[in-house]
Write an enzyme that holds these catalytic residues in place. Structure first.
Site, short mmCIF file in Angstrom:
data_model
loop_
_atom_site.label_atom_id
_atom_site.label_comp_id
_atom_site.label_asym_id
_atom_site.label_seq_id
_atom_site.Cartn_x
_atom_site.Cartn_y
_atom_site.Cartn_z
N GLU A 146 61.14 35.69 13.20
CA GLU A 146 61.40 36.10 11.75
C GLU A 146 62.67 35.35 11.71
OE1 GLU A 146 62.99 37.51 8.76
OE2 GLU A 146 63.17 39.36 9.70
N CYS A 186 68.18 38.05 5.16
CA CYS A 186 67.34 37.13 5.44
C CYS A 186 66.54 36.91 4.15
CB CYS A 186 66.34 37.23 6.45
SG CYS A 186 65.31 38.43 6.81
C1 UN1 Z 1 66.33 40.99 7.35
O1 UN1 Z 1 67.09 40.73 6.29
O2 UN1 Z 1 66.23 40.35 8.17
O3 UN1 Z 1 63.14 42.95 2.67
C2 UN1 Z 1 65.12 41.88 7.01
C3 UN1 Z 1 64.36 43.26 2.71
C4 UN1 Z 1 64.48 44.07 4.06
C5 UN1 Z 1 64.44 43.65 5.38
C6 UN1 Z 1 65.17 42.43 5.31
N1 UN1 Z 1 63.33 45.31 3.81
O4 UN1 Z 1 65.30 42.95 2.23
#
Ligand code: UN1
Length: 509
Positions: free
Chosen positions: A262, A296
């Site tokens: 990821e 992310c």
């Molecule tokens: C991340 O930033 O690695 O969708 C995960 C989202 C959160 C998860 C982000 N539930 O922004």
């Protein structure tokens, strides 16, 4: 600090947690300080683990797996249910620690614990639904089916920005699937991991289990690399940058291990000509400013129809002016600090590159004077083909790009090596369906009138291209944590072969 005590955090903490009976050795050489990005002060320290500690963690995990895999899946689910309860009891304290150690708002810290609780609830249900298919055999009196077995040790490597929730996506599903989990958290947020390990340990020991969840904080990259090279770990789930993710993928696939990756995102929102700006403006602001742009899934690029561009920028600037930057623990703050001084340097460097590339600053652009790592959320107008756009920034800089024809908007959306999240704000059914069609967004997440961040745990989470292709959390992501076994049973008195092959033997002596 009462909340640290509640979570079992001491001034100096062991950097290794496994079987409760195990006596931690530590390297004794240096301490790893956990520093709060609010004021760059030390919260507490960790003594990183030694090679010998790591070996012991692996041995304990291997041993625990022999028992845990035989515990019926719904009973494993019951243990995770109790962990969900324990997280509910500790939500406030853990949310505070996340906020202090990572720098996200207290509200978001609590939200992250809620994400873990939701994940625990999901995993409990999933523990009764590890379904395999049955198939009709082409042979008479034969039955075929597939079943799912646990893998063994699952290694989970997480990033600083979601210091606990991403572990829970992986760990709870891995555990109900009968695996044991070893966690290497980010060295920037070790205390959050230790707190979670302490919460889990209490529940596990009450239930007579140990070594199901372990955590180690290595002193250097050598031991971290050892972890991904370790053939005793069939699956490594990695969250972090594309650069390191590529290294993890190469090392693990060389030994034919499995990975779930990821990695970075460079997420865009298309603001179509028909968009409702009352929805788009708050969604963009939350997506770009929320968590100081360190998700992310954060919104990095806006692809707006040329006729709406100036109105949208005007409304975004109005919204950005209301963003209170400051102590993430304080009510009313909407943006906390960046994780460290290095991130502030990156912010400054990117702004220089943007100016050199002909970008125009429409809001923000300054580093704030304080002891913490505070910067202004920033809006930049830039040409859609600028090479600057190809980099994931991980700071709150939002690029505004304009388009004329809708096909162009789709092309810009996909013009990125990353493919995590994407969204469209539109009331035009044809454009919405084009965005969702096979020729539309090439990302793992494609939302309509919903921003790019804040995904719910119920869906499989992850992205394509340089984002790594992995899927975690909901839907059928559980399958990645198990091995599939296809079984053919002959309950008849003859041995027909598949594909109609005759293999005549005279069996009479
Ligand atoms: C991340 O930033 O690695 O969708 C995960 C989202 C959160 C998860 C982000 N539930 O922004």
């Amino acid at each position: 600090m009462e909340f640290l005590k509640k979570l079992g955090i001491q001034e100096v903490n062991p950097g290794c947690y496994s079987n409760q009976d195990y006596i931690f050795q530590g390297t004794g050489r240096h301490r790893l300080d956990s520093i709060s990005p609010r004021d760059n002060q030390v919260i507490a320290a960790v003594l990183p683990c030694s090679e010998a500690d790591y070996e012991q963690v692996i041995c304990n995990a291997k041993e625990s797996f022999q028992t845990w895999r035989k515990v019926p899946a719904p009973k494993r689910g019951e243990v995770i249910r109790q962990i969900g309860e324990a997280l509910r009891e500790n939500k406030d304290a853990l949310g505070t620690l996340i906020s202090i150690e990572m720098g996200k708002l207290k509200e978001e810290g609590d939200g992250e614990v809620q994400e873990m609780i939701d994940m625990a609830d999901f995993a409990v249900g999933q523990s009764r639904m590890l379904y395999g298919k049955t198939m009709h055999s082409e042979r008479e009196n034969h039955r075929m089916y597939e079943q799912w077995h646990s893998l063994g040790i699952v290694g989970v490597i997480t990033a600083f920005n979601f210091p606990v929730a991403v572990w829970a996506w992986n760990a709870f599903i891995a555990a109900i699937a009968g695996n044991v989990v070893i966690w290497k958290p980010s060295e920037k947020t070790p205390l959050c991991a230790i707190a979670v390990q302490n919460i889990c340990d209490q529940v596990l020991s009450r239930n007579g289990y140990s070594g199901i969840f372990s955590t180690f904080i290595p002193p250097n990259k050598t031991l971290a690399d050892h972890f991904i090279q370790d053939i005793r770990i069939p699956l490594i789930s990695f969250t972090g940058s594309t650069k390191i993710g590529r290294h993890v993928a190469q090392v693990v696939s060389k030994r034919l291990g499995k990975t779930i990756l990821e990695l970075s995102g460079n997420n865009a929102i298309i603001v179509d000509k028909s968009a409702d700006l009352n929805l788009a403006v708050p969604a963009i602001t939350f997506g770009a400013v929320g968590t100081a742009g360190q998700r992310c899934t954060s919104t990095r690029r806006i692809i707006v129809h040329q006729e709406l561009k100036e109105e949208l920028i005007g409304r975004l600037v109005h919204a950005y002016r209301q963003v209170v930057i400051g102590d993430p623990l304080e009510t009313g703050t909407l943006m906390g600090p960046l994780i460290d001084e290095g991130a502030v340097k990156t912010y400054k460097r990117i702004l220089k590159t943007i100016t050199a590339a002909g970008g125009s600053l429409r809001y923000g652009g300054k580093v704030l004077k304080s002891n913490g790592n505070f910067v202004e959320p920033t809006i930049v107008g830039i040409h859609k083909d600028s090479p600057v756009l190809q980099k994931e920034t991980f700071v709150p800089i939002l690029y505004i790009l304009e388009y004329e024809h809708f096909e162009e908007a789709l092309q810009i959306n996909n013009n990125s090596s990353h493919g995590l999240s994407s969204a469209i704000f539109s009331n035009d059914l044809n454009h919405i369906e084009q965005f969702l069609s096979v020729a539309g967004s090439d990302c793992g997440l494609a939302n309509v009138n919903v921003g790019t961040s804040g995904a719910e745990i119920g869906g499989a989470f992850g992205g394509e291209k340089d984002t790594g292709g992995g899927r975690e959390a909901g839907s059928d992501a559980w399958k990645a944590y198990m091995r599939r076994q296809t079984t053919t049973i002959n309950w008849g008195k003859s041995l027909p072969l598949s594909q109609g092959i005759n293999f005549n033997l005279n069996l009479k002596a």
